[in-house]
Motif scaffolding. Structure first.
Motif, mmCIF file in Angstrom:
data_model
loop_
_atom_site.group_PDB
_atom_site.id
_atom_site.type_symbol
_atom_site.label_atom_id
_atom_site.label_comp_id
_atom_site.label_asym_id
_atom_site.label_seq_id
_atom_site.Cartn_x
_atom_site.Cartn_y
_atom_site.Cartn_z
ATOM 1 N N GLU A 34 7.790 7.205 1.869
ATOM 2 C CA GLU A 34 8.363 7.191 3.220
ATOM 3 C C GLU A 34 7.370 6.617 4.214
ATOM 4 O OE1 GLU A 34 11.146 7.634 4.540
ATOM 5 O OE2 GLU A 34 12.395 8.835 3.187
ATOM 6 N N GLU A 35 6.099 6.892 3.995
ATOM 7 C CA GLU A 35 5.062 6.358 4.898
ATOM 8 C C GLU A 35 5.047 4.833 4.860
ATOM 9 O OE1 GLU A 35 4.683 8.838 2.769
ATOM 10 O OE2 GLU A 35 4.505 10.456 4.249
ATOM 11 N N ALA A 37 7.573 2.956 4.070
ATOM 12 C CA ALA A 37 8.821 2.501 4.685
ATOM 13 C C ALA A 37 8.693 2.488 6.206
ATOM 14 C CB ALA A 37 9.971 3.411 4.263
ATOM 15 N N LYS A 38 8.122 3.540 6.771
ATOM 16 C CA LYS A 38 7.944 3.616 8.222
ATOM 17 C C LYS A 38 7.007 2.526 8.706
ATOM 18 C CE LYS A 38 8.777 8.602 8.584
ATOM 19 N NZ LYS A 38 8.182 9.923 8.884
ATOM 20 N N ALA A 39 5.947 2.268 7.932
ATOM 21 C CA ALA A 39 4.973 1.251 8.328
ATOM 22 C C ALA A 39 5.606 -0.132 8.396
ATOM 23 C CB ALA A 39 3.799 1.241 7.344
ATOM 24 N N LYS A 40 6.607 -0.352 7.561
ATOM 25 C CA LYS A 40 7.270 -1.661 7.529
ATOM 26 C C LYS A 40 8.587 -1.665 8.305
ATOM 27 C CE LYS A 40 5.151 -3.072 3.165
ATOM 28 N NZ LYS A 40 5.334 -3.625 1.811
ATOM 29 N N GLY A 41 8.915 -0.543 8.921
ATOM 30 C CA GLY A 41 10.131 -0.472 9.722
ATOM 31 C C GLY A 41 11.389 -0.668 8.898
ATOM 32 N N LYS A 43 14.247 0.994 5.767
ATOM 33 C CA LYS A 43 14.864 2.211 5.236
ATOM 34 C C LYS A 43 14.549 2.339 3.750
ATOM 35 C CE LYS A 43 19.349 4.559 4.721
ATOM 36 N NZ LYS A 43 18.950 5.769 5.449
#
Length: 331
Positions: A34-35, A37-41, A43
């Motif tokens: 998830e980290e 995914a968030k770093a790359k914006g 889902k």
């Protein structure tokens, strides 16, 4: 999560070099957090699929750009044989850069073809085609999760041959259009049954709901029944000329009734060891009904349904094909 994927001896000859390379050095094995995914914006989608027939399982990770529905990264984990690892690795690579709606169109055949060293030589032996099917199924699971639908949403028809992705409707249509008479002909036309062969007949490595031998038998029976109906209709038309059934002579009516019975009723009765015969045809002058007197033979004689269900079925068939004024009376 990977099992021992060593293959020894001449069996290696049945696997392409690409498959062997991906077995030993998969490029996309791993996981996405998830980290990340968030770093790359993006889902994160995590989908699982397991094949009951062999015990293999695969987990697919997607990073999807929600603005464009594009898969920007894909990885997998596999618990299975070397072929499952190679298929999953190839599948993950094929997904990258595609929109979700495009990725879900990737079939197991696409995966297998991508693993070939040359276009004309299969990448894996027939009994291993189910590994690429698992890759296809986990894509459906991931796409369904992303779009919030059931995986079956992506299936238009019942799939009989998972290896070649051939549907029940396609097989029946090909049999009828080409008058096929053997399973070998079905395979030549559709590729169904060409790989693991589990769909050919019971007893393969995987139990199936539909088998080619049964589909062929049932479809041929449908074709014969349809042909008999057409012949009966032609006979009735030839007998009646411009007349309707009600205006025919008794002899003409008898021949027309026999034609319909031969085509649609006797085969039904014969399945239970029975038969019937026409004794007489008379017109009731009071109500205008055409009474057809019949006698049951064989197993139908004395059967309780002869005066209920079977009788109603016979009467309905004759009314539909000849005249609504027909009334059937068993003696």
């Amino acid at each position: 999560m990977a099992k021992n994927n060593l293959i020894s001896g001449s069996i290696w000859d049945e696997y392409s070099q690409k498959v062997q390379d991906r077995m030993n050095n998969p490029l996309y094995m791993g996981e996405i957090t998830e980290e990340e995914a968030k770093a790359k914006g993006a889902k994160l989608i995590v989908a699982d699929f397991g094949a009951e027939s062999c015990g293999d399982a695969v987990r697919l990770y997607w990073l999807v750009d929600e603005a464009t529905d594009t898969i920007i990264e894909a990885k997998f984990k596999s618990f299975g044989c070397g072929t499952a690892i190679a298929s999953s690795d190839t599948m993950a690579e094929l997904c990258i850069g595609k929109k979700v709606d495009e990725a879900v169109k990737i079939t197991n055949l696409d995966v297998e073809r991508a693993m070939r060293d040359n276009p004309d030589t299969p990448a894996v032996p027939p009994q291993k085609m189910h590994c690429s099917v698992m890759a296809y199924d986990v894509i459906k699971a991931a796409a369904a999760q992303y779009k919030g639908v059931d995986p079956e949403h992506f299936e238009d028809e019942i799939i009989v041959c998972e290896c070649a992705r051939v549907s029940l409707g396609t097989i029946k249509e090909v049999i009828k259009l080409n008058d096929l008479k053997s399973v070998e002909e079905i395979t030549a036309y559709t590729k169904a049954g060409a790989f693991c062969k589990s769909c050919v007949k019971p007893g393969g490595h995987e139990e199936k709901e539909y088998y080619l031998v049964d589909i062929l038998r049932d479809t041929r029976a449908e074709m014969e029944a349809d042909a008999a109906k057409e012949q009966a209709a032609a006979r009735v038309a030839a007998l009646s000329g411009e007349q309707g059934f009600d205006e025919m002579s008794v002899v003409g009516q008898l021949k027309a009734v026999e034609a319909v019975i031969d085509a649609e009723i006797r085969p039904m009765l014969a399945m239970d060891g029975g038969n019937m015969e026409i004794l007489d045809i008379k017109k009731d002058e009071k109500d205008g009904k055409i009474d057809i007197y019949i006698r049951y033979l064989g197993a139908c004689s004395g059967c309780a349904s002869g005066s209920t269900g079977t009788l109603y079925a016979i009467e309905a068939v004759l009314q539909e094909n000849l005249s609504p004024n027909i009334r059937v009376l068993p003696l």
